[in-house]
Design an enzyme around this catalytic site. Structure first.
Site, PDB file in Angstrom:
ATOM      1  N   GLN A 152      -5.613  -8.717  -2.836  1.00 37.25           N
ATOM      2  CA  GLN A 152      -5.686  -7.708  -1.767  1.00 37.25           C
ATOM      3  C   GLN A 152      -7.130  -7.401  -1.388  1.00 37.25           C
ATOM      4  O   GLN A 152      -7.418  -7.053  -0.246  1.00 37.25           O
ATOM      5  CB  GLN A 152      -5.003  -6.391  -2.216  1.00 37.25           C
ATOM      6  CG  GLN A 152      -3.499  -6.439  -2.287  1.00 37.25           C
ATOM      7  CD  GLN A 152      -3.017  -6.759  -3.684  1.00 37.25           C
ATOM      8  OE1 GLN A 152      -3.698  -7.438  -4.448  1.00 37.25           O
ATOM      9  NE2 GLN A 152      -1.837  -6.292  -4.035  1.00 37.25           N
ATOM     10  N   ASP A 167      -1.205   4.839  -6.551  1.00 35.61           N
ATOM     11  CA  ASP A 167       0.210   4.643  -6.203  1.00 35.61           C
ATOM     12  C   ASP A 167       1.067   5.788  -6.708  1.00 35.61           C
ATOM     13  O   ASP A 167       2.126   6.077  -6.142  1.00 35.61           O
ATOM     14  CB  ASP A 167       0.717   3.313  -6.759  1.00 35.61           C
ATOM     15  CG  ASP A 167       0.171   2.181  -5.914  1.00 35.61           C
ATOM     16  OD1 ASP A 167      -0.985   1.784  -6.145  1.00 35.61           O
ATOM     17  OD2 ASP A 167       0.879   1.745  -4.985  1.00 35.61           O
ATOM     18  N   GLY A 226       0.859  -1.183   0.000  1.00 35.88           N
ATOM     19  CA  GLY A 226       0.000   0.000   0.000  1.00 35.88           C
ATOM     20  C   GLY A 226       0.893   1.231   0.000  1.00 35.88           C
ATOM     21  O   GLY A 226       1.796   1.353   0.837  1.00 35.88           O
TER      22      GLY A 226
END
Ligand code: MRU
Length: 357
Positions: free
Chosen positions: A206, A247, A51
């Site tokens: 995830q 990200d 993350g």
């Protein structure tokens, strides 16, 4: 906002950081300890933690841990500075896509270079302060974004009831309630019958493993879906909004996020569904005009071939495993940051405001 998950524990005095092992949730809750820069690098690379915001936090902590070990081994200040530079360079190689890592390591490097440190105790205090600031920043921005995002969504869709999310953007990925999942947590407080579609997020799962685990802990109603079901649900009018994290965001709003995000944005556009990116300003790369040069991590083939140690593909088959994709800005309705909700084309203006740590 209360949330029941925290992915890290820090013992500053002993110089030990423990991360909840995200490779084995939800089957087990086990903690992995790291004590120096190299172990931190390995933990990031092996996805013990993951993350974008948490990877940045881990980077800063890795430098603190290495400084502590260097001091204990009797190095002088010059030797420590050289070793920390090597540590920063090593940590930079752990994962390439999430810009928060580079942002955090740059903060640490700048702090070291711009201070006139007299001894190693001052250095250690400085590194602890920077790491704590980053931990607090990533927590506080989640709370702010949750409020901004929930307000925006209820303005856009007053009858909102079903949201779809991808990957894990929750407390496990940050030091607060999460980015996209933070907004969903807030929405769950405001909309009693909220239901969350959780993309399983192949190949690393995830969504199926981590997001579902967080939602179970919070008691938030959800259904795990295979990634390929998302467009069908959209076509049936069963998705009121799509919320994802990021990200790395380029200055024009192009956004790299977990593989599969781009497909979701195409489906959302086709069906007129708001597609919302939730990410702190630390996820914006001020050096990239657009998303074309965002480095996309390729992960091992075996993550595609195997599920929990069981091979699901023929032995002779090869696989390809890009871990991220880039969603073009024109497919994004809003980017929620701690500074407000922006259309992608307004992002550059947001960067001029100053609410830095
Ligand atoms: O490969 P991962 O699990 O580190 O990828 C995580 C994501 O893509 C998240 O959506 C992103 O980092 C935002 S997390 C708040």
């Amino acid at each position: 906002m209360k949330f029941k998950v925290s992915p890290l524990r820090v013992d500053w005095d002993k110089g030990i950081v423990s991360f909840i092992d995200q490779r084995i949730i939800p089957y087990e809750e086990r903690w992995v300890e790291v004590r120096n820069g190299k172990e931190t690098y390995q933990a990031i690379k092996d996805m013990v933690l993951r993350g974008a915001p948490l990877i940045g936090v881990a980077g800063a902590l890795g430098v603190y841990l290495q400084a502590k070990r260097d001091i204990e081994s009797g190095m002088n200040l010059d030797e420590i500075f050289r070793d920390l530079e090597d540590t920063i360079n090593l940590l930079r190689k752990s994962r390439p896509t999430a810009v928060n890592l580079f942002w955090a390591l740059e903060k640490v490097r700048n702090a070291i270079q711009s201070s006139s440190l007299k001894n190693s105790a001052e250095l250690l205090n400085l590194l602890r302060r920077i790491a704590e600031e980053i931990i607090n920043y990533e927590s506080e921005v989640c709370v702010k974004m949750s409020e901004i995002g929930a307000k925006l969504l209820l303005e856009l869709k007053p009858n909102l009831r079903r949201v779809l999310t991808h990957c894990n953007t929750g407390a496990l990925a940050t030091t607060g309630p999460g980015t996209a999942l933070g907004v969903i947590r807030k929405l769950a407080e405001l909309v009693p019958d909220l239901m969350v579609w959780v993309d399983e997020t192949r190949p690393y799962l995830q969504g199926a493993r981590l997001t579902a685990w967080e939602l179970v802990k919070e008691g938030i109603d959800h259904r795990v879906i295979s990634d390929s079901a998302a467009a069908y649900l959209m076509s049936k009018g069963l998705v009121d909004a799509v919320l994802v994290g990021a990200d790395r965001i380029a200055l024009n709003g192009d956004t790299a996020n977990k593989i599969g995000t781009y497909s979701l944005s195409l489906g959302a556009k086709r069906h007129g569904i708001p597609f919302i990116v939730v990410a702190p300003i630390s996820s914006v790369d001020p050096n990239l005009p657009d998303g074309s040069s965002i480095p996309i991590e390729e992960r091992p083939e075996d993550e595609v071939h195997y599920i929990r140690g069981v091979r699901i593909t023929p032995e002779q088959s090869k696989a390809f495993n890009p871990a991220f994709d880039v969603t073009p800005a024109e497919l994004i309705s809003y980017i929620i940051t701690e500074r407000g909700a922006f259309k992608p084309e307004e992002l550059k203006e947001a960067l001029k405001q100053t609410t830095e740590v």
